[in-house]
Design a protein around this motif. Sequence first.
Motif, mmCIF file in Angstrom:
data_model
loop_
_atom_site.group_PDB
_atom_site.id
_atom_site.type_symbol
_atom_site.label_atom_id
_atom_site.label_comp_id
_atom_site.label_asym_id
_atom_site.label_seq_id
_atom_site.Cartn_x
_atom_site.Cartn_y
_atom_site.Cartn_z
ATOM 1 N N UNK A 128 0.850 -1.195 0.000
ATOM 2 C CA UNK A 128 0.000 0.000 0.000
ATOM 3 C C UNK A 128 0.886 1.246 0.000
ATOM 4 N N UNK A 129 0.302 2.404 -0.317
ATOM 5 C CA UNK A 129 1.107 3.627 -0.224
ATOM 6 C C UNK A 129 1.633 3.820 1.202
ATOM 7 N N UNK A 130 2.843 4.353 1.315
ATOM 8 C CA UNK A 130 3.418 4.625 2.645
ATOM 9 C C UNK A 130 2.595 5.719 3.330
ATOM 10 N N UNK A 131 2.588 5.687 4.649
ATOM 11 C CA UNK A 131 1.947 6.764 5.425
ATOM 12 C C UNK A 131 2.824 8.006 5.314
ATOM 13 N N UNK A 139 -2.742 6.383 8.991
ATOM 14 C CA UNK A 139 -1.716 5.396 9.291
ATOM 15 C C UNK A 139 -2.192 3.938 9.191
ATOM 16 N N UNK A 140 -3.472 3.669 9.469
ATOM 17 C CA UNK A 140 -3.964 2.283 9.470
ATOM 18 C C UNK A 140 -3.678 1.625 8.120
ATOM 19 N N UNK A 141 -3.330 0.345 8.180
ATOM 20 C CA UNK A 141 -2.868 -0.333 6.961
ATOM 21 C C UNK A 141 -4.046 -0.922 6.171
ATOM 22 N N UNK A 144 -8.249 1.989 2.053
ATOM 23 C CA UNK A 144 -8.978 3.236 2.247
ATOM 24 C C UNK A 144 -8.139 4.271 3.017
ATOM 25 N N UNK A 145 -7.508 3.811 4.101
ATOM 26 C CA UNK A 145 -6.737 4.751 4.928
ATOM 27 C C UNK A 145 -5.480 5.248 4.235
ATOM 28 N N UNK A 146 -4.835 4.368 3.501
ATOM 29 C CA UNK A 146 -3.548 4.763 2.907
ATOM 30 C C UNK A 146 -3.690 5.508 1.580
#
Length: 446
Positions: A128-131, A139-141, A144-146
Amino acid sequence: MSEWSPESWQRKVAAQQATYPDAAKVARVTEEMTRLPPLVTSWEIEALRGELARAAQGGAFLLQGGDCAESFDDCRSDSIAAKLKILLQMSLVLVHGTRRQVIRVGRIAGQYAKPRSTDTETRGDVTLPAYRGDLVNREAFTVEDRTPDPELMLRGYERAGLTLNFIRALTDGGFADLHHPEYWDISFAKDARYAVEYGKIVDSIRESISFISAVTGLDAAILKRVDVYTSHEGLALLYEQVQTRKVPRRAGWYNLSTHMPWVGMRTVQLDGAHVEYHRGIRNPLGIKIGPAMTPEWLTALLDALDPDREPGRITLIHRLGAGKVEAHLPGLIETVRKTGRTVLWVSDPMHGNTEALPNGYKTRRFDNILAELQQCFEVHTRCGSALGGVHFEMTGEDVTECMGGARGLVEADLERAYRSRVDPRLNYEQALEMAMAIARHLRSQG
Ligand code: PEP
Ligand code: CO
């Protein structure tokens, strides 16, 4: 050089930017942001530039500090007050130690975006994209979050506004008043060894104030408020661009989201988008420089970012690592000397001293941080230059992220209160102790 505009950076290679999947949403959000009022004014920015110019001449000392990355969750009254309090307390100790005006600049009210060493993060078979900080994604992996969300720039801007509003109210309303020792009290650090030393400094400053008031008959009202400026890494260039404006009766463009942006070491490429953006704004600029900086690169950077050689324009923040100062700093000083410029030299003793422990924690040792600072003071003096400021990652809370200090935090302590999502910060006691160590060092140098 080709013509500059707030968007001209878009023609260059922009490292460390978010890739937003929804261009229409980006356009909507940035359009909305351009209509919002600014966070700071050009008067404040010019005032800071003047103070930094004075520091570059040896007449003032810069204290810049705050979180590695601010988080939206920490936009709370207790957390902001704690950050302000440690910044004020450290500045008090440094005024005492340096006998100079101390310029306070927080890494605050906009320090929401982070450079990362890789664009993606892989866990198991999921990539996934880095935070990249709360300004960009969460930050959640999860997908949607990333996924970078432009709406977060707006949320960040609002939080920066709330943070700064509270700081302005506190610094104007008695929080910084030396006549009220209860505000300056070192609360949970009471038992620590240096509480006595700190108490003596506060008493001595209070006595000086009473003396000045008695002798001059002046009300010491000016001592009831202090200036605190803001800074953040000028990293997420869309965020910076939308707040870049012209103001009435002044020439040029100002970034009105912060007083003093800095260009990070990872985005300081000469032909890159970050140098392009920052060369066109009137704000004073920080430039982070690490061991990889060469004389040619530094000279060209100064030409690009400060063609008019304006006093106070450039603050060079070196972050070399304890033990590397001797090998790199004299060359940097000599390079700047050859250009005939006067810059403000600042040491960031944090970023060159980061280590990863076997238990997975990223940490920094108090002794290495202090050692880098001492080496920097000494090398500058020896080279006929002067270290005019310090740059820390720190917090006003009782976290356990850096090791060492008077309480002797060790590896096993880190899990107790490791809260940083990115780099380890000095906690409240460690930060105050660091300020005392610097003050002691400077006093001993006369
Ligand atoms: C920072 O200041 O948080 C940072 C990323 O520093 P540098 O650019 O010096 O690595
Ligand atoms: Co950092």
